[in-house]
Enzyme design. Structure first.
Site, PDB file in Angstrom:
ATOM      1  N   ARG A 138      31.283 -33.422  14.847  1.00 26.94           N
ATOM      2  CA  ARG A 138      31.578 -32.459  15.913  1.00 26.94           C
ATOM      3  C   ARG A 138      30.275 -31.720  16.217  1.00 26.94           C
ATOM      4  O   ARG A 138      29.389 -31.616  15.362  1.00 26.94           O
ATOM      5  CB  ARG A 138      32.641 -31.454  15.469  1.00 26.94           C
ATOM      6  CG  ARG A 138      33.978 -32.057  15.072  1.00 26.94           C
ATOM      7  CD  ARG A 138      34.927 -30.963  14.597  1.00 26.94           C
ATOM      8  NE  ARG A 138      36.253 -31.475  14.264  1.00 26.94           N
ATOM      9  CZ  ARG A 138      36.651 -31.804  13.038  1.00 26.94           C
ATOM     10  NH1 ARG A 138      35.812 -31.678  12.016  1.00 26.94           N
ATOM     11  NH2 ARG A 138      37.876 -32.260  12.830  1.00 26.94           N
ATOM     12  N   LYS A 162      36.343 -28.120  10.238  1.00 26.58           N
ATOM     13  CA  LYS A 162      37.324 -27.091  10.578  1.00 26.58           C
ATOM     14  C   LYS A 162      37.942 -26.509   9.319  1.00 26.58           C
ATOM     15  O   LYS A 162      38.206 -27.217   8.346  1.00 26.58           O
ATOM     16  CB  LYS A 162      38.428 -27.695  11.456  1.00 26.58           C
ATOM     17  CG  LYS A 162      37.975 -28.019  12.878  1.00 26.58           C
ATOM     18  CD  LYS A 162      39.134 -28.498  13.727  1.00 26.58           C
ATOM     19  CE  LYS A 162      38.706 -28.725  15.162  1.00 26.58           C
ATOM     20  NZ  LYS A 162      39.827 -29.200  16.009  1.00 26.58           N
ATOM     21  N   HIS A 234      31.100 -34.497  22.234  1.00 24.66           N
ATOM     22  CA  HIS A 234      32.317 -35.082  21.683  1.00 24.66           C
ATOM     23  C   HIS A 234      32.472 -36.539  22.107  1.00 24.66           C
ATOM     24  O   HIS A 234      33.163 -37.304  21.425  1.00 24.66           O
ATOM     25  CB  HIS A 234      33.530 -34.261  22.122  1.00 24.66           C
ATOM     26  CG  HIS A 234      34.488 -33.984  21.010  1.00 24.66           C
ATOM     27  ND1 HIS A 234      34.139 -33.284  19.871  1.00 24.66           N
ATOM     28  CD2 HIS A 234      35.793 -34.333  20.836  1.00 24.66           C
ATOM     29  CE1 HIS A 234      35.182 -33.200  19.072  1.00 24.66           C
ATOM     30  NE2 HIS A 234      36.185 -33.839  19.629  1.00 24.66           N
ATOM     31  N   ARG A 237      31.300 -38.650  19.370  1.00 21.92           N
ATOM     32  CA  ARG A 237      32.275 -38.696  18.274  1.00 21.92           C
ATOM     33  C   ARG A 237      33.393 -39.683  18.601  1.00 21.92           C
ATOM     34  O   ARG A 237      33.793 -40.489  17.761  1.00 21.92           O
ATOM     35  CB  ARG A 237      32.824 -37.283  18.044  1.00 21.92           C
ATOM     36  CG  ARG A 237      33.892 -37.172  16.952  1.00 21.92           C
ATOM     37  CD  ARG A 237      34.179 -35.680  16.729  1.00 21.92           C
ATOM     38  NE  ARG A 237      35.397 -35.422  15.996  1.00 21.92           N
ATOM     39  CZ  ARG A 237      35.497 -35.395  14.678  1.00 21.92           C
ATOM     40  NH1 ARG A 237      34.424 -35.657  13.941  1.00 21.92           N
ATOM     41  NH2 ARG A 237      36.638 -35.121  14.078  1.00 21.92           N
ATOM     42  N   HIS A 260      39.741 -35.662   9.969  1.00 18.33           N
ATOM     43  CA  HIS A 260      41.062 -35.389  10.543  1.00 18.33           C
ATOM     44  C   HIS A 260      42.053 -35.077   9.433  1.00 18.33           C
ATOM     45  O   HIS A 260      42.132 -35.797   8.432  1.00 18.33           O
ATOM     46  CB  HIS A 260      41.573 -36.607  11.329  1.00 18.33           C
ATOM     47  CG  HIS A 260      40.900 -36.794  12.645  1.00 18.33           C
ATOM     48  ND1 HIS A 260      40.908 -37.987  13.333  1.00 18.33           N
ATOM     49  CD2 HIS A 260      40.174 -35.938  13.419  1.00 18.33           C
ATOM     50  CE1 HIS A 260      40.235 -37.856  14.465  1.00 18.33           C
ATOM     51  NE2 HIS A 260      39.782 -36.621  14.534  1.00 18.33           N
ATOM     52  N   TYR A 269      42.609 -43.777  18.382  1.00 19.00           N
ATOM     53  CA  TYR A 269      41.492 -44.692  18.567  1.00 19.00           C
ATOM     54  C   TYR A 269      41.879 -46.152  18.373  1.00 19.00           C
ATOM     55  O   TYR A 269      41.033 -47.041  18.455  1.00 19.00           O
ATOM     56  CB  TYR A 269      40.360 -44.336  17.595  1.00 19.00           C
ATOM     57  CG  TYR A 269      39.798 -42.966  17.857  1.00 19.00           C
ATOM     58  CD1 TYR A 269      39.020 -42.726  18.987  1.00 19.00           C
ATOM     59  CD2 TYR A 269      40.067 -41.900  17.013  1.00 19.00           C
ATOM     60  CE1 TYR A 269      38.515 -41.466  19.251  1.00 19.00           C
ATOM     61  CE2 TYR A 269      39.567 -40.635  17.268  1.00 19.00           C
ATOM     62  CZ  TYR A 269      38.791 -40.428  18.388  1.00 19.00           C
ATOM     63  OH  TYR A 269      38.301 -39.177  18.646  1.00 19.00           O
TER      64      TYR A 269
END
Length: 288
Positions: A138, A162, A234, A237, A260, A269
């Site tokens: 990110r 995150k 992004h 990514r 994730h 994806y």
């Protein structure tokens, strides 16, 4: 405090959750209902969802608010502040997941090829893009990447994602090569501002790059390369993840590298290229 300490959420996430609860409080006040979460029932929550829908909020925004309300009631149950959770059967609106924009390999090479390596920031920009695409970071993870978190001997970097969750991500040989060029040829010449000594990617003034600066660098390079798509950090990514999955990489491994929390986020994806699907029909369908 529960969101910060037990859920390890960032300040922005905490504020978003509190705004969700505030919207519910506004709805109760507007309808002259008791502002007591223990007295709220499922039908009132359904009416609340209909209310925020009438305000013109998108399905994605509604789903996020409902998620915030559910988290609030899980907290209340945990603290024995309510006896039951009325949000348990509350349904979120159907959300259509838009496939993210990606670049193919030729477009990525064109964009990287547009970098002027003779310019002072050329080595830095090449190292940044190689790292974005090579490790799927990110933009916030990229700008906070530290020299002390690069393990060259095992070709890994430690990334803080995150919720301040740390993970180890492989670093490609190309990324390592251009990081070394940048550190030795460009970064070593900078007058670094106090407090920025360990950050890898620095501005010409010797301070940590901002998210906006990275966005602008990539936008300008896309324009130079003649790429018409809307390109952002992004996008690299998304391209990293798509190319890994299309190449046969294990989905769990990709999930781990991207950081994730849920495998369902990574599953977006697994889409197949439309040209590939068309080719399959042409080759195998008897009516093609």
């Amino acid at each position: 405090m529960y969101l910060r300490l037990e859920r390890s959420l960032s300040g922005n996430s905490v504020e978003a959750y509190l705004r969700d609860i505030d919207k519910l409080a506004q709805f109760l006040e507007f309808n002259q209902l008791p502002p007591d979460p223990g007295q709220v029932n499922l039908q009132q929550l359904k009416d609340f969802v209909a209310w925020i829908n009438e305000l013109g909020m998108t399905a994605a925004s509604q789903a996020r608010i409902i998620s915030g309300i559910r988290a609030f009631y899980r907290y209340l149950l945990q603290e024995n502040l309510v006896k039951q959770d009325p949000s348990e059967l509350l349904e979120a609106p159907v959300r259509w997941r838009k496939l993210p924009d990606t670049l193919n390999l030729e477009e990525i090479e064109r964009l990287i090829g547009a970098i002027d390596l003779s310019a002072p920031e050329g080595n830095r920009n090449r190292a940044m893009l190689e790292t974005l695409y090579g490790s799927g970071l990110r933009v916030s993870e990229l700008i906070h990447l530290k020299i002390s978190e690069i393990y060259r001997d095992i070709e890994f970097i430690k990334v803080t994602g995150k919720g301040n969750k740390e993970r180890l991500v492989p670093l490609s040989g190309e990324s390592l090569k251009y990081i070394r060029f940048y550190v030795e040829a460009t970064r070593s010449q900078l007058k670094i501002k106090p407090g920025n000594e360990d950050f890898l990617f620095l501005s010409r003034r010797g301070s940590k790059l901002s998210r906006v600066m990275v966005f602008m660098i990539i936008r300008d390079l896309a324009a130079k390369a003649g790429i018409q798509k809307k390109v952002s950090p992004h996008t690299f990514r998304h391209s990293f993840a798509s190319h890994m999955v299309e190449g046969g990489a294990d989905l769990r491994a990709v999930q781990e590298m991207l950081g994730h929390e849920s495998i369902t986020t990574t599953e977006i994806y697994t889409h197949l290229d439309s040209d590939y699907l068309r080719q399959i029909i042409v080759e195998y369908h008897p009516r093609s």
